[in-house]
Design a protein around this motif. Structure first.
Motif, PDB file in Angstrom:
ATOM      1  N   ASP A   1      27.314  43.989  71.688  1.00 26.78           N
ATOM      2  CA  ASP A   1      27.753  42.603  71.869  1.00 26.78           C
ATOM      3  C   ASP A   1      29.034  42.328  71.082  1.00 26.78           C
ATOM      4  OD1 ASP A   1      27.377  39.756  72.681  1.00 26.78           O
ATOM      5  OD2 ASP A   1      27.087  39.497  70.514  1.00 26.78           O
ATOM      6  N   GLU A   2      29.083  42.818  69.856  1.00 24.76           N
ATOM      7  CA  GLU A   2      30.265  42.605  69.018  1.00 24.76           C
ATOM      8  C   GLU A   2      31.487  43.312  69.619  1.00 24.76           C
ATOM      9  OE1 GLU A   2      31.318  42.521  64.303  1.00 24.76           O
ATOM     10  OE2 GLU A   2      29.787  43.933  64.976  1.00 24.76           O
TER      11      GLU A   2
ATOM     12  N   ALA B   1      34.931  41.567  70.927  1.00 23.19           N
ATOM     13  CA  ALA B   1      36.245  42.010  70.456  1.00 23.19           C
ATOM     14  C   ALA B   1      37.151  42.336  71.645  1.00 23.19           C
ATOM     15  CB  ALA B   1      36.103  43.226  69.546  1.00 23.19           C
ATOM     16  N   ARG B   2      36.604  42.970  72.659  1.00 18.25           N
ATOM     17  CA  ARG B   2      37.381  43.275  73.867  1.00 18.25           C
ATOM     18  C   ARG B   2      37.802  41.979  74.574  1.00 18.25           C
ATOM     19  NH1 ARG B   2      38.280  47.465  76.346  1.00 18.25           N
ATOM     20  NH2 ARG B   2      37.909  46.634  78.422  1.00 18.25           N
ATOM     21  N   ALA B   3      36.887  41.039  74.690  1.00 15.95           N
ATOM     22  CA  ALA B   3      37.198  39.765  75.357  1.00 15.95           C
ATOM     23  C   ALA B   3      38.270  39.001  74.584  1.00 15.95           C
ATOM     24  CB  ALA B   3      35.934  38.920  75.502  1.00 15.95           C
ATOM     25  N   ALA B   4      38.175  38.977  73.259  1.00 20.40           N
ATOM     26  CA  ALA B   4      39.170  38.286  72.430  1.00 20.40           C
ATOM     27  C   ALA B   4      40.537  38.953  72.587  1.00 20.40           C
ATOM     28  CB  ALA B   4      38.738  38.279  70.967  1.00 20.40           C
TER      29      ALA B   4
ATOM     30  N   LEU C   1      46.914  48.247  79.781  1.00 22.92           N
ATOM     31  CA  LEU C   1      45.600  48.848  79.588  1.00 22.92           C
ATOM     32  C   LEU C   1      45.363  48.785  78.090  1.00 22.92           C
ATOM     33  CD1 LEU C   1      46.151  52.082  81.704  1.00 22.92           C
ATOM     34  CD2 LEU C   1      44.820  50.084  82.388  1.00 22.92           C
ATOM     35  N   PHE C   2      44.129  48.602  77.686  1.00 23.33           N
ATOM     36  CA  PHE C   2      43.874  48.574  76.248  1.00 23.33           C
ATOM     37  C   PHE C   2      42.465  49.060  75.963  1.00 23.33           C
ATOM     38  CE2 PHE C   2      41.897  44.629  77.488  1.00 23.33           C
ATOM     39  CZ  PHE C   2      40.867  44.447  76.584  1.00 23.33           C
ATOM     40  N   GLN C   3      42.275  49.467  74.729  1.00 23.52           N
ATOM     41  CA  GLN C   3      40.933  49.756  74.236  1.00 23.52           C
ATOM     42  C   GLN C   3      40.835  49.287  72.803  1.00 23.52           C
ATOM     43  OE1 GLN C   3      40.356  53.928  74.897  1.00 23.52           O
ATOM     44  NE2 GLN C   3      41.160  54.503  72.927  1.00 23.52           N
ATOM     45  N   VAL C   4      39.646  48.915  72.421  1.00 23.16           N
ATOM     46  CA  VAL C   4      39.380  48.428  71.073  1.00 23.16           C
ATOM     47  C   VAL C   4      38.385  49.384  70.439  1.00 23.16           C
ATOM     48  CG1 VAL C   4      38.488  46.499  69.716  1.00 23.16           C
ATOM     49  CG2 VAL C   4      39.726  46.042  71.835  1.00 23.16           C
TER      50      VAL C   4
ATOM     51  N   LEU D   1      37.464  38.567  65.963  1.00 21.69           N
ATOM     52  CA  LEU D   1      36.361  37.812  66.558  1.00 21.69           C
ATOM     53  C   LEU D   1      36.568  36.306  66.383  1.00 21.69           C
ATOM     54  CD1 LEU D   1      33.367  40.065  65.465  1.00 21.69           C
ATOM     55  CD2 LEU D   1      34.520  40.012  67.684  1.00 21.69           C
ATOM     56  N   ALA D   2      37.132  35.894  65.254  1.00 23.15           N
ATOM     57  CA  ALA D   2      37.375  34.472  64.997  1.00 23.15           C
ATOM     58  C   ALA D   2      38.508  33.918  65.848  1.00 23.15           C
ATOM     59  CB  ALA D   2      37.683  34.250  63.518  1.00 23.15           C
TER      60      ALA D   2
END
Length: 92
Positions: free
Chosen positions: A6-7, A11-14, A28-31, A63-64
């Motif tokens: 979930d975290e 982080a991906r959505a943010a 393109l990205f990855q976290v 996340l914030a």
């Protein structure tokens, strides 16, 4: 340090939200979680082809950024300068 699914998804959505808000045209990205921070690996289209940029951001800070205007604005300013060549006309 364990990261929940979930975290990681938050982080991906943010990150995606920040990239969209910056006006990055094609990317393109990855976290990836690291020791106390997130490593955000971005590949983006530039005039000459593609460019790769690695950004580091504190775990809680990313996340914030989804909710807190000051944190979001600071990240937009920082990332905006790093991703300048990737931004389309009219990006923030």
């Amino acid at each position: 340090m364990r990261i929940s699914g979930d975290e990681l998804e938050r982080a991906r959505a943010a990150t995606e939200h920040l990239l969209e808000e910056l006006g990055v045209e094609a990317y393109l990205f990855q976290v990836e979680p690291r020791d106390g921070y997130w490593e955000v690996d971005v590949e983006c289209a530039v005039r000459q082809g593609w460019q790769r940029i690695v950004l580091r951001v504190g775990r809680e800070r990313l996340l914030a950024s989804w909710k807190q205007g000051e944190v979001r604005d600071a990240l937009l300013a920082e990332w905006g300068s790093e991703l300048e060549d990737c931004r389309k006309e009219g990006g923030r």
